[in-house]
Design a protein around this motif. Structure first.
Motif, mmCIF file in Angstrom:
data_model
loop_
_atom_site.group_PDB
_atom_site.id
_atom_site.type_symbol
_atom_site.label_atom_id
_atom_site.label_comp_id
_atom_site.label_asym_id
_atom_site.label_seq_id
_atom_site.Cartn_x
_atom_site.Cartn_y
_atom_site.Cartn_z
ATOM 1 N N VAL A 180 8.988 -19.171 -7.853
ATOM 2 C CA VAL A 180 8.619 -17.917 -8.323
ATOM 3 C C VAL A 180 8.063 -17.234 -7.094
ATOM 4 C CG1 VAL A 180 7.855 -16.190 -9.736
ATOM 5 C CG2 VAL A 180 8.338 -18.345 -10.689
ATOM 6 N N PRO A 181 8.864 -16.176 -6.746
ATOM 7 C CA PRO A 181 8.344 -15.357 -5.296
ATOM 8 C C PRO A 181 7.012 -14.763 -5.841
ATOM 9 C CG PRO A 181 10.603 -14.542 -6.149
ATOM 10 C CD PRO A 181 10.116 -15.350 -6.913
ATOM 11 N N GLU A 182 6.136 -14.469 -4.679
ATOM 12 C CA GLU A 182 4.904 -13.780 -4.770
ATOM 13 C C GLU A 182 4.960 -12.479 -5.475
ATOM 14 O OE1 GLU A 182 2.216 -14.089 -1.291
ATOM 15 O OE2 GLU A 182 0.924 -12.496 -2.007
ATOM 16 N N ALA A 183 5.850 -11.825 -5.143
ATOM 17 C CA ALA A 183 5.926 -10.371 -5.369
ATOM 18 C C ALA A 183 6.096 -10.318 -7.245
ATOM 19 C CB ALA A 183 7.179 -9.535 -4.993
ATOM 20 N N GLU A 184 6.857 -11.182 -7.777
ATOM 21 C CA GLU A 184 7.275 -11.320 -9.178
ATOM 22 C C GLU A 184 6.061 -11.713 -9.852
ATOM 23 O OE1 GLU A 184 10.309 -10.297 -9.324
ATOM 24 O OE2 GLU A 184 9.994 -10.211 -11.410
ATOM 25 N N ILE A 185 5.000 -12.477 -9.209
ATOM 26 C CA ILE A 185 3.829 -13.191 -9.766
ATOM 27 C C ILE A 185 3.176 -11.823 -9.854
ATOM 28 C CG2 ILE A 185 1.883 -14.640 -9.359
ATOM 29 C CD1 ILE A 185 3.834 -16.962 -8.615
ATOM 30 N N ARG A 186 2.817 -11.106 -8.605
ATOM 31 C CA ARG A 186 2.044 -9.835 -8.716
ATOM 32 C C ARG A 186 2.310 -8.838 -9.553
ATOM 33 N NH1 ARG A 186 -1.683 -9.838 -4.899
ATOM 34 N NH2 ARG A 186 -1.267 -11.124 -3.215
ATOM 35 N N TYR A 211 9.579 -25.776 -0.160
ATOM 36 C CA TYR A 211 10.705 -25.994 0.838
ATOM 37 C C TYR A 211 11.043 -24.741 1.567
ATOM 38 C CZ TYR A 211 10.477 -30.341 -1.884
ATOM 39 O OH TYR A 211 10.152 -31.299 -2.600
ATOM 40 N N GLY A 212 11.415 -24.868 2.773
ATOM 41 C CA GLY A 212 12.173 -23.685 3.371
ATOM 42 C C GLY A 212 11.091 -22.757 3.611
ATOM 43 N N GLY A 213 9.823 -23.073 4.122
ATOM 44 C CA GLY A 213 8.760 -22.060 4.332
ATOM 45 C C GLY A 213 8.231 -21.350 3.364
ATOM 46 N N ARG A 214 8.445 -21.797 2.003
ATOM 47 C CA ARG A 214 7.876 -21.094 0.788
ATOM 48 C C ARG A 214 6.528 -21.656 0.609
ATOM 49 N NH1 ARG A 214 13.068 -22.357 -0.647
ATOM 50 N NH2 ARG A 214 14.454 -20.876 -1.337
ATOM 51 N N GLU A 215 5.649 -20.741 0.042
ATOM 52 C CA GLU A 215 4.206 -21.302 0.034
ATOM 53 C C GLU A 215 3.974 -20.864 -1.540
ATOM 54 O OE1 GLU A 215 1.301 -19.467 2.543
ATOM 55 O OE2 GLU A 215 2.280 -19.880 4.068
ATOM 56 N N HIS A 216 2.893 -21.842 -2.185
ATOM 57 C CA HIS A 216 2.525 -21.707 -3.384
ATOM 58 C C HIS A 216 1.773 -20.479 -3.627
ATOM 59 C CE1 HIS A 216 2.064 -22.880 -7.615
ATOM 60 N NE2 HIS A 216 0.666 -22.761 -7.329
ATOM 61 N N VAL A 217 2.053 -19.845 -4.769
ATOM 62 C CA VAL A 217 1.005 -18.492 -5.028
ATOM 63 C C VAL A 217 0.433 -18.923 -6.244
ATOM 64 C CG1 VAL A 217 0.775 -16.338 -5.570
ATOM 65 C CG2 VAL A 217 2.488 -17.014 -3.776
ATOM 66 N N SER A 218 -0.948 -19.490 -6.226
ATOM 67 C CA SER A 218 -1.486 -19.720 -7.593
ATOM 68 C C SER A 218 -1.907 -18.857 -8.269
ATOM 69 C CB SER A 218 -2.508 -20.781 -7.060
ATOM 70 O OG SER A 218 -3.336 -21.040 -8.339
ATOM 71 N N PHE A 219 -1.857 -19.034 -9.620
ATOM 72 C CA PHE A 219 -2.406 -18.001 -10.535
ATOM 73 C C PHE A 219 -3.983 -17.662 -10.259
ATOM 74 C CE2 PHE A 219 2.061 -18.010 -12.142
ATOM 75 C CZ PHE A 219 1.896 -16.767 -12.688
ATOM 76 N N LEU A 220 -4.642 -18.645 -9.778
ATOM 77 C CA LEU A 220 -6.151 -18.720 -9.524
ATOM 78 C C LEU A 220 -6.321 -17.428 -8.620
ATOM 79 C CD1 LEU A 220 -6.909 -22.465 -9.246
ATOM 80 C CD2 LEU A 220 -7.909 -20.812 -11.138
ATOM 81 N N ARG A 221 -5.324 -17.146 -7.644
ATOM 82 C CA ARG A 221 -5.445 -16.319 -6.615
ATOM 83 C C ARG A 221 -5.704 -14.689 -7.137
ATOM 84 N NH1 ARG A 221 -1.592 -17.372 -1.593
ATOM 85 N NH2 ARG A 221 -1.905 -19.633 -1.643
#
Ligand code: PLP
Length: 389
Positions: A180-186, A211-221
């Motif tokens: 899931v992309p960061e924008a969607e999580i936000r 992969y592919g330069g993606r980074e995990h956006v934890s809900f902890l943030r």
């Protein structure tokens, strides 16, 4: 026997049935390529194994606190700080015998007749199984191929009612590999402000496999939801430790005592030497993790184009985990039909999308936790099967 009726509502994880059938075929002398089960084909790094052996030799074979030993909970806090830049107090960490018990306990806590629990479909089958077991109403969050199998924040928010007790989210996802992309999580977190009665369980067990330069956006943030956020994570996938049974979970303060009580009633504690192995895994060198993820990425780059060349297959690029989830509707077969043909005729074990929910019809899960050579052989065999069919 006066058995509990609720047992009839309990589902299962069919990947284990396929594993058993593949083993049976192997016993009969058939050459089976396993792209079915979701576990790394790597060995647990030696320094982790040694730490467990040392712990046993040092006499660490008694009960531990149900919540987990303090040095391990501290190591989890450090790990989360390193990876997500967040502060999690060791008091909020609960060590579990694997990732599964976290979902089991969270769903037991929030599931009862009259409430609704939202869960991803296609998604890990135990979510729905456990929701139904508790008598809560399962409400699917449909994950769509067109959206690269990421949830839509708007759709999740639109599905919330006054009866929604828990929302289960999983990114990177099983069985789709969707991240899931960061924008969607936000967007989702922002929208959740309007629904303070809803608790979130984020299954982040594949958080280091992107992969592919993606980074995990934890809900902890997101501090704004921390008081109603449960995190499921663990060692199984990251450190190739599926059989050790070691996981960790993060709970809001108000729930820690309750989940520890469930743990005391259930398993007492995770076996002591495994907890010491967990410390070595988190505090030790991470090279083995990076190498494994690199290998998965290389295999991903092999399997996705190959699947796309198969007649009737169409596969989006999975952003994480180690699964490809091609659309197979062009073959004219149902997921189950194709899964069975691939296993029985071509000797390739995979899992039908329907094992992950009704929205998995038309898809097959390929676990690429196998060598590139075996992946190539498997796809070649499937190609032949499809032409001969
Ligand atoms: N969550 C997801 C999304 C998974 O795919 C799995 C295992 O396949 C688990 C949790 C459970 O992990 P464990 O083997 O640590 O119980």
């Amino acid at each position: 026997m006066l058995l509990a009726e609720s047992l009839n509502r309990l589902g299962t994880e069919t990947a284990f049935d396929i594993l058993a059938r593949a083993a049976e075929l192997q016993r009969q002398g058939k050459d089976i390529i396993s792209l079915g089960i979701g576990q790394p084909d790597f060995k647990t790094p030696p320094h982790i194994v040694e730490a467990a052996i040392k712990a046993l030799r040092d006499g660490e074979h008694g009960y531990t606190p149900a919540q987990g030993i303090v040095p391990l909970r501290e190591a989890v806090s450090r790990d989360l700080n390193r990876r997500h830049g967040v502060d999690v107090h060791p008091e909020n960490v609960v060590i579990m015998p694997g990732g599964k018990p976290t979902m089991f306990f969270a769903i037991l806590m929030f599931g009862y007749p009259g409430v609704e629990i939202m869960y991803p479909d296609p998604g890990f089958p135990i979510y729905r199984s456990m929701i139904e077991y508790t008598g809560a109403r399962p409400v699917p969050i449909v994950l769509r191929e067109a959206n690269e199998f990421a949830f839509s924040a708007d759709e999740v928010l639109a599905g919330i009612t006054p009866k929604t007790s828990l929302i289960i989210l999983n990114t990177p996802g099983n069985p789709t590999g969707g991240a899931v992309p960061e924008a969607e999580i936000r967007k989702l977190v922002k929208g959740l402000e309007k629904h303070p009665h809803v608790t979130i369980m984020a299954d982040e067990i594949y958080s280091q496999m992107l992969y592919g330069g993606r980074e995990h956006v934890s809900f902890l943030r997101f501090p704004e939801i921390r008081d109603r956020l449960i995190i499921l994570d663990g060692w199984s996938k990251t450190y190739a430790m599926t059989g050790w049974r070691l996981g960790f979970s993060i709970w809001p303060k108000a729930l820690v005592e309750k989940v520890v009580r469930l743990a005391v009633n259930c398993h007492s504690c995770v076996n002591a030497p495994t907890q010491f192995a967990g410390i070595a895994a988190l505090d030790g060198p991470q090279d083995a993790v990076h190498e494994m993820v690199k290998a998965f990425d290389e295999r991903r780059k092999v399997i996705v184009p190959l699947l796309n060349q198969l007649p009737g297959f169409k596969c989006v690029d999975p952003g994480g985990a180690f699964y490809a989830f091609p659309n197979i509707t062009g073959t004219g077969m149902s997921s189950k039909e194709l899964q069975n043909k691939m296993l029985e005729t071509a000797g390739v074990a995979t899992v039908a999308g329907t094992s992950f929910g009704i929205h998995g019809e038309g898809y097959i899960r390929f676990s690429y936790a196998n060598s590139t050579e075996n992946i190539r052989r498997a796809v070649e065999r499937i190609g032949k099967l499809l032409i001969e069919n």
